[in-house]
Scaffold this motif. Sequence first.
Motif, PDB file in Angstrom:
ATOM      1  N   LEU A 256      -8.466   0.132  17.180  1.00  0.00           N
ATOM      2  CA  LEU A 256      -7.676   1.169  16.504  1.00  0.00           C
ATOM      3  C   LEU A 256      -7.743   2.486  17.260  1.00  0.00           C
ATOM      4  O   LEU A 256      -6.837   3.320  17.165  1.00  0.00           O
TER       5      LEU A 256
ATOM      6  N   PHE B   6      10.401  -2.010  -4.162  1.00  0.00           N
ATOM      7  CA  PHE B   6       9.816  -1.251  -3.071  1.00  0.00           C
ATOM      8  C   PHE B   6       9.602  -2.216  -1.918  1.00  0.00           C
ATOM      9  O   PHE B   6       9.884  -3.394  -2.050  1.00  0.00           O
TER      10      PHE B   6
ATOM     11  N   GLY C 239       1.097  11.491   7.624  1.00  0.00           N
ATOM     12  CA  GLY C 239       0.331  10.648   6.731  1.00  0.00           C
ATOM     13  C   GLY C 239       0.882  10.663   5.316  1.00  0.00           C
ATOM     14  O   GLY C 239       0.500   9.840   4.506  1.00  0.00           O
TER      15      GLY C 239
ATOM     16  N   THR D 110      13.871   2.403   0.747  1.00  0.00           N
ATOM     17  CA  THR D 110      13.913   1.877  -0.612  1.00  0.00           C
ATOM     18  C   THR D 110      12.852   2.530  -1.487  1.00  0.00           C
ATOM     19  O   THR D 110      11.687   2.561  -1.144  1.00  0.00           O
TER      20      THR D 110
ATOM     21  N   GLY E  52       0.005 -11.639   0.397  1.00  0.00           N
ATOM     22  CA  GLY E  52      -0.306 -11.181  -0.951  1.00  0.00           C
ATOM     23  C   GLY E  52       0.228  -9.794  -1.192  1.00  0.00           C
ATOM     24  O   GLY E  52      -0.146  -8.841  -0.520  1.00  0.00           O
TER      25      GLY E  52
ATOM     26  N   LEU F 119      -1.738  14.489  11.050  1.00  0.00           N
ATOM     27  CA  LEU F 119      -1.866  13.417  10.068  1.00  0.00           C
ATOM     28  C   LEU F 119      -1.568  13.907   8.663  1.00  0.00           C
ATOM     29  O   LEU F 119      -1.105  13.142   7.815  1.00  0.00           O
TER      30      LEU F 119
ATOM     31  N   VAL G 174      -7.537  -6.717   8.379  1.00  0.00           N
ATOM     32  CA  VAL G 174      -8.092  -5.714   7.477  1.00  0.00           C
ATOM     33  C   VAL G 174      -8.055  -6.220   6.037  1.00  0.00           C
ATOM     34  O   VAL G 174      -9.037  -6.098   5.295  1.00  0.00           O
TER      35      VAL G 174
ATOM     36  N   PRO H 155       3.185  -2.723   6.782  1.00  0.00           N
ATOM     37  CA  PRO H 155       1.769  -2.495   7.066  1.00  0.00           C
ATOM     38  C   PRO H 155       1.490  -1.093   7.578  1.00  0.00           C
ATOM     39  O   PRO H 155       0.396  -0.579   7.409  1.00  0.00           O
ATOM     40  N   THR H 156       2.490  -0.466   8.167  1.00  0.00           N
ATOM     41  CA  THR H 156       2.278   0.876   8.704  1.00  0.00           C
ATOM     42  C   THR H 156       1.970   1.866   7.595  1.00  0.00           C
ATOM     43  O   THR H 156       1.070   2.703   7.730  1.00  0.00           O
ATOM     44  N   ARG H 157       2.703   1.761   6.511  1.00  0.00           N
ATOM     45  CA  ARG H 157       2.447   2.645   5.377  1.00  0.00           C
ATOM     46  C   ARG H 157       1.018   2.479   4.892  1.00  0.00           C
ATOM     47  O   ARG H 157       0.307   3.450   4.635  1.00  0.00           O
ATOM     48  N   ARG H 158       0.593   1.258   4.771  1.00  0.00           N
ATOM     49  CA  ARG H 158      -0.751   0.997   4.275  1.00  0.00           C
ATOM     50  C   ARG H 158      -1.802   1.495   5.258  1.00  0.00           C
ATOM     51  O   ARG H 158      -2.849   1.988   4.857  1.00  0.00           O
ATOM     52  N   LEU H 159      -1.506   1.366   6.533  1.00  0.00           N
ATOM     53  CA  LEU H 159      -2.451   1.897   7.523  1.00  0.00           C
ATOM     54  C   LEU H 159      -2.549   3.411   7.413  1.00  0.00           C
ATOM     55  O   LEU H 159      -3.639   3.986   7.403  1.00  0.00           O
ATOM     56  N   LEU H 160      -1.403   4.064   7.292  1.00  0.00           N
ATOM     57  CA  LEU H 160      -1.404   5.524   7.201  1.00  0.00           C
ATOM     58  C   LEU H 160      -2.040   5.998   5.907  1.00  0.00           C
ATOM     59  O   LEU H 160      -2.604   7.086   5.860  1.00  0.00           O
ATOM     60  N   ASP H 161      -1.952   5.190   4.871  1.00  0.00           N
ATOM     61  CA  ASP H 161      -2.627   5.569   3.633  1.00  0.00           C
ATOM     62  C   ASP H 161      -4.127   5.667   3.852  1.00  0.00           C
ATOM     63  O   ASP H 161      -4.818   6.378   3.143  1.00  0.00           O
ATOM     64  N   ARG H 162      -4.609   4.965   4.862  1.00  0.00           N
ATOM     65  CA  ARG H 162      -6.043   5.014   5.133  1.00  0.00           C
ATOM     66  C   ARG H 162      -6.400   6.071   6.156  1.00  0.00           C
ATOM     67  O   ARG H 162      -7.186   6.980   5.893  1.00  0.00           O
ATOM     68  N   ILE H 163      -5.855   5.947   7.332  1.00  0.00           N
ATOM     69  CA  ILE H 163      -6.230   6.900   8.377  1.00  0.00           C
ATOM     70  C   ILE H 163      -5.600   8.264   8.148  1.00  0.00           C
ATOM     71  O   ILE H 163      -5.970   9.227   8.798  1.00  0.00           O
ATOM     72  N   GLY H 164      -4.634   8.315   7.207  1.00  0.00           N
ATOM     73  CA  GLY H 164      -4.020   9.603   6.909  1.00  0.00           C
ATOM     74  C   GLY H 164      -4.859  10.443   5.971  1.00  0.00           C
ATOM     75  O   GLY H 164      -4.588  11.620   5.804  1.00  0.00           O
TER      76      GLY H 164
ATOM     77  N   MET I  36      -3.388  -5.541  10.463  1.00  0.00           N
ATOM     78  CA  MET I  36      -3.586  -5.269   9.041  1.00  0.00           C
ATOM     79  C   MET I  36      -3.943  -6.534   8.266  1.00  0.00           C
ATOM     80  O   MET I  36      -4.627  -6.472   7.239  1.00  0.00           O
TER      81      MET I  36
ATOM     82  N   SER J 187      -9.724   9.489  10.068  1.00  0.00           N
ATOM     83  CA  SER J 187      -9.439   9.450  11.503  1.00  0.00           C
ATOM     84  C   SER J 187     -10.515  10.196  12.295  1.00  0.00           C
ATOM     85  O   SER J 187     -10.848   9.817  13.415  1.00  0.00           O
TER      86      SER J 187
ATOM     87  N   ALA K 184     -10.756  -8.695   5.482  1.00  0.00           N
ATOM     88  CA  ALA K 184     -12.052  -8.035   5.315  1.00  0.00           C
ATOM     89  C   ALA K 184     -12.195  -7.495   3.897  1.00  0.00           C
ATOM     90  O   ALA K 184     -13.258  -7.590   3.287  1.00  0.00           O
ATOM     91  N   ASN K 185     -11.118  -6.976   3.350  1.00  0.00           N
ATOM     92  CA  ASN K 185     -11.161  -6.459   1.989  1.00  0.00           C
ATOM     93  C   ASN K 185     -11.447  -7.561   0.981  1.00  0.00           C
ATOM     94  O   ASN K 185     -12.249  -7.385   0.065  1.00  0.00           O
ATOM     95  N   ARG K 186     -10.795  -8.684   1.152  1.00  0.00           N
ATOM     96  CA  ARG K 186     -11.025  -9.808   0.247  1.00  0.00           C
ATOM     97  C   ARG K 186     -12.487 -10.222   0.278  1.00  0.00           C
ATOM     98  O   ARG K 186     -13.111 -10.449  -0.739  1.00  0.00           O
TER      99      ARG K 186
ATOM    100  N   TRP L 216      -0.103  -1.670  16.076  1.00  0.00           N
ATOM    101  CA  TRP L 216      -1.465  -1.989  15.678  1.00  0.00           C
ATOM    102  C   TRP L 216      -1.466  -2.508  14.246  1.00  0.00           C
ATOM    103  O   TRP L 216      -2.120  -3.510  13.932  1.00  0.00           O
ATOM    104  N   ALA L 217      -0.741  -1.839  13.387  1.00  0.00           N
ATOM    105  CA  ALA L 217      -0.694  -2.228  11.981  1.00  0.00           C
ATOM    106  C   ALA L 217      -0.185  -3.656  11.828  1.00  0.00           C
ATOM    107  O   ALA L 217      -0.778  -4.469  11.125  1.00  0.00           O
TER     108      ALA L 217
ATOM    109  N   ASP M  56     -12.722  -2.204   5.134  1.00  0.00           N
ATOM    110  CA  ASP M  56     -11.601  -2.635   5.964  1.00  0.00           C
ATOM    111  C   ASP M  56     -12.062  -3.372   7.217  1.00  0.00           C
ATOM    112  O   ASP M  56     -11.244  -3.799   8.029  1.00  0.00           O
TER     113      ASP M  56
END
Lengths: 135, 135
Positions: free
Chosen positions: B107, B21, A35, A64, B8, A31, A125, B26-35, A122, B40, A128-130, A117-118, B81
Amino acid sequence: MTSSSTSGAPRSPDGDRGDLFDPGCPTRRLLDRIGTKWTSMAVKVLAEASPEEVRFAELQRSMTGISQKMLSATLQGLARDGLVGRRVEATVPPRVYYRLTPLGLTLEEPLAALREWAEAHMAEVDRANRRDEAS
Amino acid sequence: MTSSSTSGAPRSPDGDRGDLFDPGCPTRRLLDRIGTKWTSMAVKVLAEASPEEVRFAELQRSMTGISQKMLSATLQGLARDGLVGRRVEATVPPRVYYRLTPLGLTLEEPLAALREWAEAHMAEVDRANRRDEAS
DNA sequence: CCGAATCCATCAGGATACTG
DNA sequence: CAGTATCCTGATGGATTCGG
């Protein structure tokens, strides 16, 4: 030493402090690599193109917002890890082609599962954050 | 089901520049968390205990080397989350129990796949690194 | 026992400029 | 075209201390 590599190899040739932490967890180390900001995206792009090779500039266009520095660093890291291979065409101007190695291809499977999964969850997720922000 | 929702844009600094950008990944955002360093691992520990709850101090013991600050931050992030739930027992001293939510449990599947890949192939990755260091 | 707050070191990663 | 080098910022995360 400005940068002792991104994927910090155990730079303790001798006994550092022994085993303060538990570096024996390969998942953490994985990771630490995928990650990072661009690595997983690079793997995805290369996997989608596979078995075709992809050129540096082409990758940069696909990803990008990435800078040459980060793309270069990302590819170097993946190459060091044996996940991608480089092929240099000695023309003028030179062209460099990248592609996933067989090992890199096997990584695509669990990575794709994570992507699924994402995409599936997501949104929940975010909801839930909101809900939490409301407090 | 990605009810797409209002899609949003998470962090538009100021002026929306259109699509400079690609925050729609969503994968990037997921990895920002579990990474992140401990997330994890926390999911793994909680998943292994599931459906039992785990106390704060117990988690800290399971995750060797983590500080209270980071454990607290990690659990807060996961709670925000919607991946873990908290239960506070109003005793003296107070006890706080954590457990994965149903969403968090889903997850665990892709995460386990990643773990399997890591255990199966990280040794080869390490070997590739050694080979590269030789140069 | 839980965790919030503070201070501080490190580093990922972006912008820019330069080489071959 | 591909890659490197340098500078700089904000986020990550560790140690410690205070509070409930």
